[in-house]
Structures are given as C-alpha cells and as structure tokens.
Design a protein around this motif. Structure first.
Motif, PDB file in Angstrom:
ATOM      1  N   MET A 340       0.776  -1.282  -0.005  1.00 18.66           N
ATOM      2  CA  MET A 340      -0.041   0.081  -0.023  1.00 18.66           C
ATOM      3  C   MET A 340       0.944   1.131   0.011  1.00 18.66           C
ATOM      4  O   MET A 340       0.347   2.328  -0.671  1.00 18.66           O
ATOM      5  N   ASP A 341       2.047   1.136   0.918  1.00 20.70           N
ATOM      6  CA  ASP A 341       2.713   2.333   0.784  1.00 20.70           C
ATOM      7  C   ASP A 341       3.587   2.762  -0.722  1.00 20.70           C
ATOM      8  O   ASP A 341       3.775   3.715  -1.052  1.00 20.70           O
ATOM      9  N   CYS A 344       0.771   4.169  -2.754  1.00 25.82           N
ATOM     10  CA  CYS A 344       0.079   5.416  -2.700  1.00 25.82           C
ATOM     11  C   CYS A 344       1.179   6.613  -2.961  1.00 25.82           C
ATOM     12  O   CYS A 344       0.930   7.943  -2.585  1.00 25.82           O
ATOM     13  N   TRP A 355      -2.119   9.265   3.569  1.00 25.38           N
ATOM     14  CA  TRP A 355      -1.623   8.371   4.538  1.00 25.38           C
ATOM     15  C   TRP A 355      -2.656   8.115   5.666  1.00 25.38           C
ATOM     16  O   TRP A 355      -2.336   7.043   6.342  1.00 25.38           O
ATOM     17  N   ARG A 360      -6.591   5.509   2.640  1.00 28.51           N
ATOM     18  CA  ARG A 360      -6.139   4.243   2.097  1.00 28.51           C
ATOM     19  C   ARG A 360      -7.036   2.981   1.990  1.00 28.51           C
ATOM     20  O   ARG A 360      -6.903   2.278   1.130  1.00 28.51           O
TER      21      ARG A 360
END
Length: 485
Positions: A340-341, A344, A355, A360
């Motif tokens: 996910m980091d 994004c 964040w 998310r």
C-alpha cells in the motif's frame, strides 16, 4: 548443453535443457518468458554444480553432474552493462587486461600497431588511445567484441544489445558478427524481437520455463514463431492501429522543452500534446543520458526551460509529470515498504492526507478487485514480475499526471511481460494522459506511437507522423501494417 538441469535455492531454473551452437554460427535465442535466462548465461561463464546433464565447449566437457571444473569458461557476454574499465584506453582494455598478457613494460606504440589490422578488418576507426568513458555506446560494444576476439573466446553472447544501440549501428554490428563468423567465431544473440533474429541469425531457439521448446531456421522462424507465440501481441497492435484516431485528442500543448541544452544536447525543442503518444528515439547515447538527467533533475540545464500546460516548471517537482524508469520492477519497487505504501507514493503528490487510514481504505476498496486482494498482504519482494509491473503503473494511474514518460519500457521484459507493459501504457492513453516513450530501439514502442521524433546532439533531426511510419527505412515490427494502410 545436453539434458542440463540446474537448481538454484531449491528452484529448477533449467530443466532437461538442450542447446547446440556450431562453429561459425550465429544462433538466436528468444525468451518467451525469462525463467532460466540469467542462469543460462551464468552457466556459460562459470561452472556451477549441475543436478543433471553435461556441458561441452569446443569439444571438451567443462561441466557435468558428475564433476565440476573450478575455472571459468572463455565465453564473452556483452549486454547493456559495459564490462570495460572506463578510465583506461581502448588498447589497455583489449590487450593489457586480457588473461595471459605478460609484458612488464607496456609498449603503447606496439599495441596501437597490433590493433590497426583488427579495426581495418571491420572498417572501424576507434582511436586506440581513446579513453573508454569517452566512447559512444556502439563503440563500447565493438571494443568489448574485439576484446573477446583477441582473447580467443570462441563463443560471444550478445544479450538484448538493441536496447543500447540504434538501428543503423545494429546493421553495422551484424556485419562485424558475420565477418567473425566466417573466421570460426560463434555467437548467441539473445533478443525478444523476431525481426532482429531473422536479420542476423542462422537458427533460433525458443526459451520457455527453463527449457528450449523449439529450434527453427530459415522461413520456418517467421511462420511458426509468429503464429505460435506472438499472435496475441500482433492482434493487440493491429486493433490499436486500426482504432487509434488522431482526432480523439485535442491539440492542446501539455509538455514542451524550449532550447534545452545539456552536456551533449545542444538545442532541444519539443512539444507534446494532450492524449498523444510520442516516441523519442535517441540516436546518440549521450543525448539519451542528457534527457534523463533533465527529467530526474540530476543536473541543472545549461540553458532552456521546461513547460507543462504553458507554465514553467522544474520537472522532478511537478505533480503533473510522472517518470517510469527503465526496468521499473527493479528500480521503482521499495522492498522496505508495504504494498500500500508503494502504491500510494504517487497519489501523495496530489492528496497530502493519503496516509490516513480512511483514505487508504478507500484506495484498497477501489483497486482491490483489479489488483487482487492478496497483494496487499504480500511482501513486495515476493510479488510476481507481473504484479510488480501492475503496482508501478497503477501508482501512476493514481497520481493522474498529465504526462507520463516511460524510459525504455520494454527493456528486460520477456514476451509475456512485454504484452502486459504494452497494455498498461495503452491504459494510460485511454485515460487521457500523454505518454512519452524514450527509447533507442523502435521495436514495440512504435506500435503505440502517434508521432516519432529522432533526436541527436543537434536536437530533432526527423519528425514522422503515424500515417507516414510506413516510409521508415528501418527494421521494426508491424511496419507492414502501416504500409498496407
């Protein structure tokens, strides 16, 4: 190589692998998928322990499941990563650094005389005293080839060399290969592009899942390989060409370079319009590096400006432009971060509060069905190659830039992944983004292009619109489609 099975870290990289290359032959190898390719090249140079099978070189068994020789093999491999010592001269690299050179005092004049007949034979004029870091990419390839010839390497591997040198230089390289083929040197030419293989190779082998699936020669190469392995790619390209309508995008300028100059680039002017795909073919490798440094902000421009939608910008800082680096699954995936980091990172340039958990969760809800829910729980270094490509291009999609610059997008990709990358870039175009492809070789890239710009140190030397692609005097896939139109 007879019935070779090679296991690395518990995984069969090569299984029941058979390949014969004859003296003086130029053998082609097309990786349908890349499984086992790097291990094959490794086994050619070093005698790693085999699980089964035998390997012979020049009539001598050099590796076997029964016993392994510790010494390396005198086989040369040439690819995008130069193995020359940059701050030494051409003669130093060819003669002094070779195995068996025993002169305590280097006689440069004598070495220059020894080099002259080699250069004369292949009609090249590379200065003997030139330092390697001052040579062009093509000259480096030639020097590496000459070094292998002088060292007596009877087999020379050229791996995806068309990602380094342009079409005209490739033709000259083929002449050099044929010249040394007549002298008994053999070549293995690795490329995913059938057009290149047919132009230079005597036979071709298809590598898939660590095995040679088929060996073909002559007209059989085109008929059977195209029908059996590239049909999906061909049908995609045909559909894209037939349905791509230049009237779809408006002639609004989204990106422009005005009088840009770098170390080699003298005066570069370019305009990219909304929704179009522009391919920039770099005819000079130093120019290619200059453009990359402009995009990444690694070096200040000597002169010139960059504009997005008419506003002067500093490219690395603009949220309206995104760059997909060459080999993005290795250069744009951060193993220390979660899926996910990684996903994004681009969106954070537009939405600072991305964040936060609710944001998310929204991204996961929207893209989970497309990406697959399992990827969010998987460490990124364990993702498949396809999942990594999907992660990179979905990150761009989330950022929603006006312009996406793709640097040699097909470099290092086997046939299956080239199809997927092609689809990803077509998806960006369908979303209304402009796509700029920076490349050296036109294979694959031209099939997406609405416009081709050929660039050297003096800027654009040729501009060709899609309706005129059929007039190009180059060897590239799908040109026949443009010519029939």
């Amino acid at each position: 190589m007879e019935r070779v099975t090679y296991i690395d870290k518990g995984i069969k990289q090569l299984e029941d692998f058979n390949l014969q290359i004859y003296q003086g032959e130029i053998m082609g190898l097309i990786p349908i998928n890349a499984h086992g390719l790097q291990e094959l090249l490794l086994l050619m140079q070093t005698n790693m322990p085999l699980y089964d099978g035998h390997i012979y070189y020049c009539g001598e068994r050099i590796n076997s499941w029964k016993s392994t020789r510790r010494s390396g093999n005198r086989i040369g491999i040439i690819d995008a990563n130069s193995r020359l010592v940059e701050h030494m001269t051409v003669t130093d690299n060819i003669f002094v650094l070779r195995q068996g050179f025993r002169q305590e005092v280097i006689q440069n004049k004598l070495l220059r005389k020894q080099l002259e007949p080699f250069m004369g034979d292949i009609e090249m004029a590379i200065p003997a005293d030139a330092y390697v870091d001052k040579l062009s990419a093509f000259e480096r390839v030639v020097v590496e080839l000459l070094r292998a010839v002088v060292a007596g390497y009877r087999l020379i591997v050229l791996n995806e060399i068309s990602t380094v040198i342009n079409g005209e230089e490739l033709s000259k390289l083929y002449e050099i290969m044929h010249h040394y083929g007549k002298q008994g040197f053999s070549f293995l030419y690795v490329s995913p592009h059938l057009e290149e293989i047919m132009e230079v190779c005597d036979r071709v082998a298809l590598l898939s899942n660590g095995r040679i699936q088929k060996v073909a020669q002559g007209e059989e190469m085109k008929a059977e390989i195209v029908e059996g392995y590239t049909l999906e790619f061909d049908s995609m390209v045909r559909y894209h060409i037939e349905n791509r309508n230049p009237a779809v995008w408006q002639k609004r300028e989204v990106l422009s370079f005005s009088h840009v100059a770098g170390e080699a680039l003298q005066d570069f002017n370019m305009k990219v319009y909304e929704g179009e795909c522009v391919v920039i073919q770099n005819l000079d490798n130093q120019v290619f590096q200059d453009i990359l440094q402009v995009l990444y902000g690694d070096r200040k421009l000597k002169k010139g400006d960059c504009f997005i939608s008419g506003k002067k910008v500093s490219l690395p800082d603009s949220k309206e432009i995104a760059v997909v680096a060459a080999k993005p699954t290795k250069t744009m995936i951060f193993n220390g971060m979660s899926y996910m980091d990684n996903l994004c990172m681009g969106l954070s340039r537009r939405v600072p509060n991305v964040w936060k958990k609710n944001m998310r969760d929204s991204v996961r809800k929207e893209y989970g069905p497309v990406l697959g829910e399992e990827v969010f729980q998987t460490p990124v270094d364990r993702l498949s190659e396809k999942q990594k490509y999907q992660l990179v291009y979905t990150r761009i999609l989330l950022q929603k830039p006006k312009v996406v610059v793709c640097v040699q997008p097909f470099k290092g990709a086997d046939l299956a992944h080239r199809v997927f990358v092609w689809k990803m870039m077509e998806m960006l175009l369908e979303k209304g983004m402009s796509v700029v492809i920076l490349t050296i070789n036109l294979a694959d890239s031209l099939s997406l292009a609405d416009r081709l710009l050929r660039v050297d140190k003096n800027g654009i030397v040729e501009e060709v619109n899609r309706e005129d692609f059929g007039s190009l005097s180059i060897t590239a896939p799908w040109l026949s489609l443009y010519r029939t139109q």
